[in-house]
Design an enzyme around this catalytic site. Structure first.
Site, PDB file in Angstrom:
ATOM      1  N   TYR A  25       0.840  -1.207   0.000  1.00 18.12           N
ATOM      2  CA  TYR A  25       0.000   0.000   0.000  1.00 18.12           C
ATOM      3  C   TYR A  25       0.880   1.265   0.000  1.00 18.12           C
ATOM      4  CZ  TYR A  25      -3.081   3.685   1.806  1.00 18.12           C
ATOM      5  OH  TYR A  25      -3.765   4.860   1.984  1.00 18.12           O
ATOM      6  N   SER A 107      -3.620  12.449   8.566  1.00 13.15           N
ATOM      7  CA  SER A 107      -4.577  12.271   7.466  1.00 13.15           C
ATOM      8  C   SER A 107      -6.000  12.068   7.984  1.00 13.15           C
ATOM      9  CB  SER A 107      -4.163  11.041   6.646  1.00 13.15           C
ATOM     10  OG  SER A 107      -5.231  10.605   5.828  1.00 13.15           O
ATOM     11  N   GLN A 128      -4.868  17.053   7.855  1.00 17.58           N
ATOM     12  CA  GLN A 128      -5.215  17.018   6.420  1.00 17.58           C
ATOM     13  C   GLN A 128      -6.673  16.655   6.241  1.00 17.58           C
ATOM     14  OE1 GLN A 128      -5.544  13.623   4.726  1.00 17.58           O
ATOM     15  NE2 GLN A 128      -6.472  14.712   2.988  1.00 17.58           N
ATOM     16  N   TYR A 130      -9.873  15.627   3.762  1.00 14.96           N
ATOM     17  CA  TYR A 130     -10.531  15.210   2.528  1.00 14.96           C
ATOM     18  C   TYR A 130     -11.970  15.688   2.641  1.00 14.96           C
ATOM     19  CZ  TYR A 130      -6.994  11.895   0.794  1.00 14.96           C
ATOM     20  OH  TYR A 130      -5.868  11.317   0.280  1.00 14.96           O
ATOM     21  N   THR A 156      -6.525  18.625   0.808  1.00 14.46           N
ATOM     22  CA  THR A 156      -6.048  17.872  -0.355  1.00 14.46           C
ATOM     23  C   THR A 156      -7.019  18.020  -1.516  1.00 14.46           C
ATOM     24  OG1 THR A 156      -4.859  16.333   1.042  1.00 14.46           O
ATOM     25  CG2 THR A 156      -5.396  15.562  -1.170  1.00 14.46           C
ATOM     26  N   ARG A 165      -4.773   1.651  -7.954  1.00 14.45           N
ATOM     27  CA  ARG A 165      -3.476   1.042  -7.655  1.00 14.45           C
ATOM     28  C   ARG A 165      -3.651  -0.466  -7.727  1.00 14.45           C
ATOM     29  NH1 ARG A 165      -4.223   4.943  -2.720  1.00 14.45           N
ATOM     30  NH2 ARG A 165      -4.459   6.788  -4.010  1.00 14.45           N
ATOM     31  N   LYS A 252      -3.021  21.294  -0.990  1.00 14.87           N
ATOM     32  CA  LYS A 252      -2.104  20.217  -1.406  1.00 14.87           C
ATOM     33  C   LYS A 252      -2.603  19.523  -2.669  1.00 14.87           C
ATOM     34  CE  LYS A 252      -0.251  15.862   0.427  1.00 14.87           C
ATOM     35  NZ  LYS A 252      -0.989  14.788  -0.238  1.00 14.87           N
ATOM     36  N   HIS A 276       0.410  13.488  -5.390  1.00 14.77           N
ATOM     37  CA  HIS A 276      -0.036  12.469  -4.440  1.00 14.77           C
ATOM     38  C   HIS A 276       0.929  11.264  -4.435  1.00 14.77           C
ATOM     39  CE1 HIS A 276      -3.824  12.054  -2.024  1.00 14.77           C
ATOM     40  NE2 HIS A 276      -3.343  10.846  -1.827  1.00 14.77           N
ATOM     41  N   ARG A 279       0.209   8.474  -6.958  1.00 11.11           N
ATOM     42  CA  ARG A 279      -0.864   7.531  -6.641  1.00 11.11           C
ATOM     43  C   ARG A 279      -2.188   7.878  -7.313  1.00 11.11           C
ATOM     44  NH1 ARG A 279       0.628   4.710  -2.027  1.00 11.11           N
ATOM     45  NH2 ARG A 279      -1.369   4.595  -0.967  1.00 11.11           N
TER      46      ARG A 279
HETATM   47  C1  LIG Z   1       0.623   5.119   1.824  1.00 16.56           C
HETATM   48  C2  LIG Z   1       0.252   6.521   1.455  1.00 16.56           C
HETATM   49  C3  LIG Z   1      -0.957   7.038   1.882  1.00 16.56           C
HETATM   50  C4  LIG Z   1      -1.295   8.357   1.575  1.00 16.56           C
HETATM   51  N1  LIG Z   1      -2.461   8.874   2.071  1.00 16.56           N
HETATM   52  C5  LIG Z   1      -2.731  10.195   1.893  1.00 16.56           C
HETATM   53  C6  LIG Z   1      -3.825  10.803   2.540  1.00 16.56           C
HETATM   54  O1  LIG Z   1      -4.558  10.165   3.274  1.00 16.56           O
HETATM   55  N2  LIG Z   1      -4.043  12.113   2.308  1.00 16.56           N
HETATM   56  C7  LIG Z   1      -3.238  12.865   1.487  1.00 16.56           C
HETATM   57  O2  LIG Z   1      -3.461  14.063   1.321  1.00 16.56           O
HETATM   58  N3  LIG Z   1      -2.162  12.315   0.891  1.00 16.56           N
HETATM   59  C8  LIG Z   1      -1.891  11.007   1.071  1.00 16.56           C
HETATM   60  N4  LIG Z   1      -0.771  10.452   0.493  1.00 16.56           N
HETATM   61  C9  LIG Z   1       0.128  11.311  -0.304  1.00 16.56           C
HETATM   62  C10 LIG Z   1       1.199  11.939   0.582  1.00 16.56           C
HETATM   63  O3  LIG Z   1       0.653  12.917   1.419  1.00 16.56           O
HETATM   64  C11 LIG Z   1       2.306  12.587  -0.246  1.00 16.56           C
HETATM   65  O4  LIG Z   1       1.722  13.444  -1.189  1.00 16.56           O
HETATM   66  C12 LIG Z   1       3.201  11.584  -0.941  1.00 16.56           C
HETATM   67  O5  LIG Z   1       3.410  10.458  -0.136  1.00 16.56           O
HETATM   68  C13 LIG Z   1       4.547  12.223  -1.256  1.00 16.56           C
HETATM   69  O6  LIG Z   1       5.351  11.346  -1.954  1.00 16.56           O
HETATM   70  P1  LIG Z   1       6.504  10.440  -1.283  1.00 16.56           P
HETATM   71  O7  LIG Z   1       5.801   9.300  -0.625  1.00 16.56           O
HETATM   72  O8  LIG Z   1       7.295  10.024  -2.470  1.00 16.56           O
HETATM   73  O9  LIG Z   1       7.262  11.286  -0.295  1.00 16.56           O
HETATM   74  C14 LIG Z   1      -0.425   9.137   0.780  1.00 16.56           C
HETATM   75  C15 LIG Z   1       0.788   8.594   0.344  1.00 16.56           C
HETATM   76  C16 LIG Z   1       1.136   7.308   0.685  1.00 16.56           C
HETATM   77  C17 LIG Z   1       2.470   6.769   0.232  1.00 16.56           C
END
Ligand SMILES: Cc1cc2nc3c(=O)[nH]c(=O)nc-3n(C[C@H](O)[C@H](O)[C@H](O)COP(=O)(O)O)c2cc1C
Length: 378
Positions: A25, A107, A128, A130, A156, A165, A252, A276, A279
């Site tokens: 994940y 989050s 953060q 949503y 976000t 994914r 964001k 993100h 993702r």
């Molecule tokens: C496992 C995972 C869960 C994430 N969940 C959220 C989330 O709940 N809310 C959000 O704004 N971004 C989420 N993100 C995005 C992160 O805030 C961030 O933008 C991203 O991880 C940055 O990239 P990096 O992992 O390469 O540092 C998530 C990222 C990952 C890896």
């Protein structure tokens, strides 16, 4: 065990200690994962300018992000299901960040709730948001963050609908995990993780269960999240959220200069250049490749932060050199957490800090405030 010297070592250890579905994940991007890879690869393409015989003593990485003093320009990014990488993961990561003097962002989709994190920290953290269709729930969430004295709201914008994914679908991801033979096996082979998880009561989305009207138990949660992310979210919504919150606001998920200009007009305090972590929209450019254009477009009007692909202190420095005032890290701290709990998050931060400090010195700078494009090679 091999010595842990870089974020990659923490990732390898996390892979051995976290059940496959939760490790995957974290280590996944949308569709082909092309944008996820590009985020990291494009940092490697940027070269640094080596300087010699300049005074490198008394260095400082201290600066501010939205006016908040930080020991280095790095915040922990909001990540969902963090309490599944390690029991009580959000509480531990928040404590590590607090001790380090950097912001932790919780989050909406966390396992530990706003109140859980507030109960184990002494300084304000960031929250953060949503935006869900169930507006009453959103208003209540904002009020809970205020009551917990969160010092910034990170809204976000890039997840109105969910990117696909493949790994998560193939793994049948859920929190808590389902008890199929496959999932039981994945957990049984990670006894440390199981022991810690059995020792906590925090195993589901505690910001949501018991707070959203239509969610009374776990079985309804999956359906709720699928239905609840608001695909009609608009710039108008930013207005009422800003008003209801009434405090520092960070937007964001901006990747385009036109959107950055719209964001700057809202009166928010900062934007995060982000896809993100690769993702959401696979095929979008890396965050770092878009940073210079966005800084040129709005850097004089609003603070610009960035996340995506940062795996070392060198990457942080490159982002600062290209005009970011701060950075966020997601996976680096998740790998630390999965590998070694709170200690692992601290270790991830130590690694990044040291790399940043030595790199800054070898580029001939003593203060992060003096870092600009002139530390980059042509
Ligand atoms: C496992 C995972 C869960 C994430 N969940 C959220 C989330 O709940 N809310 C959000 O704004 N971004 C989420 N993100 C995005 C992160 O805030 C961030 O933008 C991203 O991880 C940055 O990239 P990096 O992992 O390469 O540092 C998530 C990222 C990952 C890896």
């Amino acid at each position: 065990m091999t010595q842990i010297l870089e974020i990659r070592d923490l990732k390898a250890l996390a892979k051995r200690r976290v059940p496959k579905l939760f490790f995957d994940y974290a280590d996944s991007g949308a569709w082909t994962e092309g944008t996820y890879r590009a985020n990291e690869e494009d940092f490697a393409k940027i070269k640094l300018r080596q300087r010699v015989l300049v005074d490198m003593s008394n260095r400082s990485l201290e600066t501010t992000m939205i006016g908040h003093k930080v020991s280095m320009p790095v915040a922990l990014a909001p990540t969902g299901l963090t309490g599944m990488q390690h029991a009580d993961g959000e509480m531990l990561a928040a404590q590590a960040a607090e001790a380090y003097g950097i912001p932790f962002t919780l989050s909406t989709m966390s396992i530990c709730s706003i109140e859980d994190v507030a109960s184990v920290t002494t300084k304000p953290f960031w929250f953060q948001l949503y935006v869900m269709r169930e507006r009453e729930f959103v208003l209540n969430l904002i009020d809970r963050a205020k009551a917990a004295k969160c010092s910034a709201l990170v809204l976000t914008l890039d997840l109105q609908i969910l990117g696909q994914r493949h790994k998560d679908l193939r793994n049948g991801l859920s929190a808590p995990p389902r008890m199929t033979p496959k999932h039981l096996w994945q957990m049984a082979t990670r006894p440390r993780w199981c022991m810690k998880m059995l020792g906590t009561k925090r195993r589901t989305f505690r910001n949501i269960v018991g707070h959203a009207k239509s969610v009374t138990d776990l079985s309804s949660l999956g359906a709720w999240t699928n239905e609840q992310f608001d695909p009609q979210l608009s710039w108008k919504d930013v207005e009422w959220i800003k008003e209801r919150w009434g405090g520092p606001l960070i937007l964001k998920g901006i990747l385009d200069p036109e959107d950055a200009k719209m964001a700057a007009k809202t009166g928010a305090d900062a934007i995060v250049v982000s896809n993100h972590g690769g993702r959401q929209l696979d095929g979008a450019p890396s965050s770092i490749s878009m940073l210079p254009r966005i800084v040129d477009a709005v850097g004089h009007h609003i603070e610009v932060h960035i996340d995506g692909g940062i795996r070392s202190g060198q990457d942080v420095l490159k982002a600062i050199a290209l005009g970011a005032k701060g950075t966020f890290i997601g996976r680096p701290f998740l790998y630390g957490l999965g590998a070694m709990g709170k200690e692992g998050v601290t270790l991830a931060l130590d690694i990044i800090r040291k790399e940043m400090d030595v790199t800054m010195a070898l580029c001939g700078k003593r203060n992060i405030a003096d870092v600009s494009r002139d530390i980059l090679a042509e």
